[in-house]
Design an enzyme around this catalytic site. Structure first.
Site, PDB file in Angstrom:
ATOM      1  N   LYS A   1      37.004  49.726  41.828  1.00 33.50           N
ATOM      2  CA  LYS A   1      35.636  49.213  41.864  1.00 33.50           C
ATOM      3  C   LYS A   1      34.750  49.894  40.821  1.00 33.50           C
ATOM      4  CE  LYS A   1      36.530  46.176  44.914  1.00 33.50           C
ATOM      5  NZ  LYS A   1      36.530  44.753  44.543  1.00 33.50           N
TER       6      LYS A   1
ATOM      7  N   TYR B   1      41.280  52.187  45.961  1.00 38.45           N
ATOM      8  CA  TYR B   1      40.333  51.073  45.979  1.00 38.45           C
ATOM      9  C   TYR B   1      39.053  51.434  45.224  1.00 38.45           C
ATOM     10  CZ  TYR B   1      37.179  47.564  48.062  1.00 38.45           C
ATOM     11  OH  TYR B   1      36.256  46.553  48.269  1.00 38.45           O
TER      12      TYR B   1
ATOM     13  N   SER C   1      32.251  44.337  42.768  1.00 31.75           N
ATOM     14  CA  SER C   1      32.487  45.772  42.915  1.00 31.75           C
ATOM     15  C   SER C   1      32.258  46.155  44.378  1.00 31.75           C
ATOM     16  CB  SER C   1      31.576  46.552  41.956  1.00 31.75           C
ATOM     17  OG  SER C   1      31.786  47.936  42.086  1.00 31.75           O
ATOM     18  N   SER C   2      31.833  47.375  44.623  1.00 31.01           N
ATOM     19  CA  SER C   2      31.633  47.853  45.989  1.00 31.01           C
ATOM     20  C   SER C   2      30.826  49.147  45.946  1.00 31.01           C
ATOM     21  CB  SER C   2      32.990  48.122  46.658  1.00 31.01           C
ATOM     22  OG  SER C   2      32.849  48.897  47.831  1.00 31.01           O
TER      23      SER C   2
END
Length: 274
Positions: free
Chosen positions: A181, A177, A163-164
């Site tokens: 995530k 984006y 993930s982020s």
């Protein structure tokens, strides 16, 4: 008498230290996607040098082959499998290749992903679809095909999503984006219901700013993130690798459906780098 007690505790401490080596992945088989460089390469190399047999994926054949060769030269067992994880049929082929090559599959790490920056009002359908296909198809179908093999072969296993921090905090020009995530973390949680009965754990890690070949192309990246990260620096690849190894190791066998942020505290304050 007191000296004997002290000696007893010192000897016990030394014995316990000997019984707690670094995680050992001997006899484990792992797939790491998007692993020709950066975080993915770091994870693949660390797993391999700790005993795992690794199938290293990247979209570009030459990069993937060179990365696998580098790991072999360092003493690990690693083969490459080039292809685009946006295609579920390729992912099916890749997981099958791992089983054919090494006899089983225990660990699947969906590291591959693309970041396509763009203003929301002008973001094109083509940009959107590319981000969705790589980040979502690449995670969902790697998990699906890997879990099928684990179930069929009666192998307990671990699936890890990448993930982020952008799945937790808004970041300019990363609407698409960030969607992927956040969705990946929900996928990890949902698969607890689907896969726990087969002894498969599913977790996610969410790196923040990390020093890799790609990010260091920006000459200001290291300085900028050092200034806005509470711990005073951007992450190094090993910071992320260490967390990844924990989540796919026996030490985390009772942890599933979780997401861990690794960002030096940035999401607690969230100053923009722009």
């Amino acid at each position: 008498h007191i000296n004997c007690i002290k000696l007893y505790f010192v000897l016990n401490l030394n014995n316990n230290q000997e019984k707690m080596p670094e995680e050992n992945f001997k006899d484990q088989v792992a797939i790491v996607t998007g692993a020709a460089q950066g975080i993915g390469f770091g994870i693949a190399k660390a797993l391999s040098l700790r005993g795992a047999k690794v199938l290293l994926n990247d979209e570009l054949e030459e990069l993937a082959a060179n990365a696998a060769m580098e790991i072999r030269e360092a003493g690990g067992i690693c083969e490459s499998c080039a292809g685009d994880v946006a295609d579920p049929e390729f992912t099916k082929y890749m997981t099958g290749m791992a089983v054919k090559q090494f006899g089983k599959l225990n660990i699947a790490i969906a590291n591959a992903g693309v970041t396509v920056f763009g203003d929301f009002l002008s973001y094109s359908p083509e940009q959107f679809q590319r981000v969705m296909k790589v980040n979502m198809n690449g995670s969902f179908f790697l998990a699906q095909h890997a879990a099928r093999h684990m179930k069929e072969l009666h192998e307990k296993g671990s699936i890890l999503f990448m993930s982020s921090v952008t799945g937790h905090q808004a970041h300019k020009n990363l609407a698409a984006y960030s969607m992927t995530k956040a969705a990946i973390e929900m996928l990890a949680k949902n698969l607890v219901i689907e896969l726990s009965s087969f002894g498969i754990t599913v977790n996610a890690i969410a790196p923040g700013a990390t020093l890799t070949e790609r990010t260091l192309n920006d000459t200001d990246y290291k300085k900028t993130w050092a200034e806005i990260t509470p711990m005073g620096r951007a992450a190094e690849v090993d910071d992320i690798v260490n967390a990844a190894l924990f989540f796919v190791s026996p030490s985390s066998r009772h942890i599933t459906g979780q997401s861990l942020i690794i960002d030096g505290g940035w999401t607690s304050v969230s100053p923009s780098p722009f």
